[in-house]
Design a protein around this motif. Sequence first.
Motif: not given
Length: 279
Positions: A41-47, A55-60, A114-115
């Motif tokens: 899993l990679y992660y991308q932040p949400q701001i 705000r959180g991270f989306e797991a990709l 965590m999304s």
Amino acid sequence: AKSEGKRQYRFFSPEMNGRARARLMLESNVRKAVSEKELRLYYQPQIYLDSGRLRGFEALMRWQQPQAGLIQPSLFIPILEETGLIHAIGPWLHESAAHQFRQWRSQHHETFVMSLNVSALQFGSAKLIDELQRVLELTGIDEPWLEIEVTESALIDNVEFAQQQLQQLRDLGVRIAIDDFGTGYSSLAYLRELPIDTVKIDRSFTASMFESNKDAVIVQTIVELGRRLQMEVVAEGVETEAQLQWLRELGCDIAQGYWFSRPQPPEEFPFPYGPFRLP
Ligand code: C2E
Ligand code: CA
Ligand code: CA
Ligand code: CA
């Protein structure tokens, strides 16, 4: 003869042949990827756009293939789905994300989300609820930290089922986001009937909102809709400062995109993460 050879060439071009072969190899390798744990899993932040805070991270998902290197999900998720392997990796994926959340949460002073992406196929599975409940218990964190991202089409297929499924998830404390909003069937009625917390504006609208007046209006309208229906709005695919500025002016709640960070492996993120200085 030469002309026959030419005709054959057209029907069985080396390229096509190669593609079919690549596909076959891919399929057997995807099985191996799952059994040998090459997925990650990679992660991308949400701001948050008012404060610049996390705000959180989306797991990709990514596939770290020993020979080919890093493979993007558009290439292998369809194969995971067709072969049913997607169900086999659920427990691994949910546990990894939960583990990552718990680790980061212990280093971050505020809660965050965590999304996880849930495909239509996964959403339709009766096991999803049990699986997510198991992961929530495993983590033992008493905050609404887990969010799932579902596309409109997954919900519209069977609204009654979706309603029950989403309500059960909500009861567990799982937050619900609509992914790629505006690209699916776009029947607005389901926004009223389904328990939805978050709307994610599809990247295609963000990408062309300065070139296409229609796309600009769509973005503006989704932000307004979210505000009126009291749903959080996330703009996806924010790459430029100009996009960021305009989204802030519109009052969009949250942004995600390369401007902040590409999806990265977890060890690349310094924690606590943010806040960002916004333009
Ligand atoms: P998505 O859920 O719409 O994810 C957003 C995609 O946009 C990601 O592509 C992300 O890397 C990319 N992206 C984010 N910010 C930017 C930006 O500023 N510019 C551009 N050009 N792209 C940006 P990715 O990681 O290749 O994932 C593609 C799709 O694969 C996802 O689309 C999602 O539908 C699916 N996917 C990824 N991981 C999972 C998973 O764990 N489970 C399931 N079921 N699907 C997944
Ligand atoms: Ca998503
Ligand atoms: Ca999306
Ligand atoms: Ca997408």
